[in-house]
Design an enzyme around this catalytic site. Sequence first.
Site, PDB file in Angstrom:
ATOM      1  N   ARG A 140     -27.222  89.313  14.860  1.00  0.00           N
ATOM      2  CA  ARG A 140     -27.365  87.834  15.106  1.00  0.00           C
ATOM      3  C   ARG A 140     -28.876  87.323  14.133  1.00  0.00           C
ATOM      4  O   ARG A 140     -29.754  88.479  14.471  1.00  0.00           O
ATOM      5  CB  ARG A 140     -27.590  87.641  17.011  1.00  0.00           C
ATOM      6  CG  ARG A 140     -25.974  87.954  17.345  1.00  0.00           C
ATOM      7  CD  ARG A 140     -25.416  88.067  18.633  1.00  0.00           C
ATOM      8  NE  ARG A 140     -24.198  88.239  18.840  1.00  0.00           N
ATOM      9  CZ  ARG A 140     -24.649  89.322  19.864  1.00  0.00           C
ATOM     10  NH1 ARG A 140     -25.291  90.948  19.472  1.00  0.00           N
ATOM     11  NH2 ARG A 140     -23.033  90.115  19.577  1.00  0.00           N
ATOM     12  N   LYS A 165     -27.732  90.617  22.494  1.00  0.00           N
ATOM     13  CA  LYS A 165     -26.316  90.259  23.938  1.00  0.00           C
ATOM     14  C   LYS A 165     -26.204  90.923  24.805  1.00  0.00           C
ATOM     15  O   LYS A 165     -25.768  92.687  24.133  1.00  0.00           O
ATOM     16  CB  LYS A 165     -26.015  89.120  22.929  1.00  0.00           C
ATOM     17  CG  LYS A 165     -24.856  88.644  23.852  1.00  0.00           C
ATOM     18  CD  LYS A 165     -23.546  88.067  22.860  1.00  0.00           C
ATOM     19  CE  LYS A 165     -22.844  86.332  23.573  1.00  0.00           C
ATOM     20  NZ  LYS A 165     -21.983  86.243  22.745  1.00  0.00           N
ATOM     21  N   HIS A 270     -24.528  82.548  11.387  1.00  0.00           N
ATOM     22  CA  HIS A 270     -23.775  83.506  11.635  1.00  0.00           C
ATOM     23  C   HIS A 270     -22.412  84.189  10.972  1.00  0.00           C
ATOM     24  O   HIS A 270     -21.797  84.768  11.219  1.00  0.00           O
ATOM     25  CB  HIS A 270     -22.781  82.790  13.324  1.00  0.00           C
ATOM     26  CG  HIS A 270     -22.512  84.174  14.378  1.00  0.00           C
ATOM     27  ND1 HIS A 270     -24.127  84.558  15.254  1.00  0.00           N
ATOM     28  CD2 HIS A 270     -21.550  84.130  14.723  1.00  0.00           C
ATOM     29  CE1 HIS A 270     -23.099  85.583  15.614  1.00  0.00           C
ATOM     30  NE2 HIS A 270     -21.611  85.820  16.045  1.00  0.00           N
ATOM     31  N   ARG A 273     -22.871  87.127   9.603  1.00  0.00           N
ATOM     32  CA  ARG A 273     -22.863  89.169  10.556  1.00  0.00           C
ATOM     33  C   ARG A 273     -21.175  88.460  10.046  1.00  0.00           C
ATOM     34  O   ARG A 273     -20.812  89.625  10.251  1.00  0.00           O
ATOM     35  CB  ARG A 273     -23.098  87.946  11.690  1.00  0.00           C
ATOM     36  CG  ARG A 273     -22.230  88.849  12.849  1.00  0.00           C
ATOM     37  CD  ARG A 273     -23.091  88.878  14.234  1.00  0.00           C
ATOM     38  NE  ARG A 273     -22.847  89.113  15.544  1.00  0.00           N
ATOM     39  CZ  ARG A 273     -22.790  90.517  15.945  1.00  0.00           C
ATOM     40  NH1 ARG A 273     -23.810  91.203  15.220  1.00  0.00           N
ATOM     41  NH2 ARG A 273     -22.111  90.550  17.028  1.00  0.00           N
ATOM     42  N   HIS A 296     -20.002  94.782  20.336  1.00  0.00           N
ATOM     43  CA  HIS A 296     -19.436  93.925  20.613  1.00  0.00           C
ATOM     44  C   HIS A 296     -18.798  94.783  21.955  1.00  0.00           C
ATOM     45  O   HIS A 296     -18.561  95.880  21.833  1.00  0.00           O
ATOM     46  CB  HIS A 296     -17.570  93.544  19.968  1.00  0.00           C
ATOM     47  CG  HIS A 296     -17.933  92.268  18.988  1.00  0.00           C
ATOM     48  ND1 HIS A 296     -17.596  92.611  17.691  1.00  0.00           N
ATOM     49  CD2 HIS A 296     -18.767  91.572  19.007  1.00  0.00           C
ATOM     50  CE1 HIS A 296     -17.688  91.653  17.373  1.00  0.00           C
ATOM     51  NE2 HIS A 296     -18.626  91.130  17.843  1.00  0.00           N
ATOM     52  N   TYR A 305     -11.548  89.588  13.522  1.00  0.00           N
ATOM     53  CA  TYR A 305     -11.415  90.116  12.191  1.00  0.00           C
ATOM     54  C   TYR A 305     -10.080  89.643  11.064  1.00  0.00           C
ATOM     55  O   TYR A 305     -10.367  90.291   9.759  1.00  0.00           O
ATOM     56  CB  TYR A 305     -12.722  90.349  11.507  1.00  0.00           C
ATOM     57  CG  TYR A 305     -14.328  90.587  12.021  1.00  0.00           C
ATOM     58  CD1 TYR A 305     -14.596  89.280  11.807  1.00  0.00           C
ATOM     59  CD2 TYR A 305     -15.078  90.382  13.189  1.00  0.00           C
ATOM     60  CE1 TYR A 305     -15.544  88.292  12.646  1.00  0.00           C
ATOM     61  CE2 TYR A 305     -15.708  90.614  14.038  1.00  0.00           C
ATOM     62  CZ  TYR A 305     -16.351  88.745  13.267  1.00  0.00           C
ATOM     63  OH  TYR A 305     -16.954  88.430  13.917  1.00  0.00           O
TER      64      TYR A 305
END
Length: 321
Positions: A140, A165, A270, A273, A296, A305
């Site tokens: 990120r 995150k 982003h 990424r 994640h 994705y």
Amino acid sequence: MDSHSKPPRLMDRVTAVMRVKHYSLRTEKTYCYWIRFFIRFHGIRHPAGMGAPDVHAFLEHLAVERHVAAATQNQALNALVFLYRQVLEQPLGDIGEFSRAKRPRRLPVVLSHEEVMRVLSQLSGPMHLMAALMYGAGLRVTEVCRLRVRDIDIERQILTVRSGKGDKDRTTLLPHRCIMPIQKRITQAQHLLNRRLDNDQVPVTLPHALGRKYPNAGLSLAWQWLFPSTRPCFDPDGKVVLHHLHTSAVQKSVRQAMRRVDLTRPGSCHTLRHSFATQLLSRGTDIRTVQELLGHKSVETTQIYTHVLGNGFAGVRSPLE
């Protein structure tokens, strides 16, 4: 304590509690914004004299009148739950049903490898390397800005992302093509540190209370930013420190580069990424591995994705074929 001393103001209490609990500075600013917004919305009334119905009305206003995104409304709710539970120590309980901002299902914008290379060709210096790491390591923009010398393992070709995150650490790939530019950045960090030691000894910003525990850590090479700001600033305690490059500068450079190559789809940091993830999946990388590299929490987030790639149709072919 002096009997005539005033109790701390509400926002000072909010800030103090967040720092004790090691909330990030970004979260601190966001929560303070929503708490002030809530107070102004209700005519500068003190939150201690309000409760669940007032929070309900505020959240309803955000969705119905201001048309905020679902993530924004959740952010405001989290800030107020924190205020009442952690600062005022009077939990809200059930605030009832309120209008939820709709969270539309959107597929991420991704670029082909050739498109990413065209974007990178428009960047130079640290911006080129930062964009390359977002695409080559799945970072990120905040994570690439916060890289320190200690996070680079050139021998094993691994990057360590700290306090990502959700305040989680993880490791990811260090692209071979980035090793030489990173080595140059580390050498530059050493030269910059030497100049600061010879002059004003401005330390870099450190996480939490590390500066008190290890007073010289901010002047050691391991803790230097890989992408430092060009000038010192003040930390929340009023001390002069050297921070990393601001994310907005990186975002602006990447957006401009994408505009210069005339992409058919709008992109951002982003997007690089997202493109990292789709490139790995298209080459047969296991989705669990991609999940770990991206950091994640749930594999369901990574599965989006597969829809971008068109792999979610279980081999079904169009009847027109």
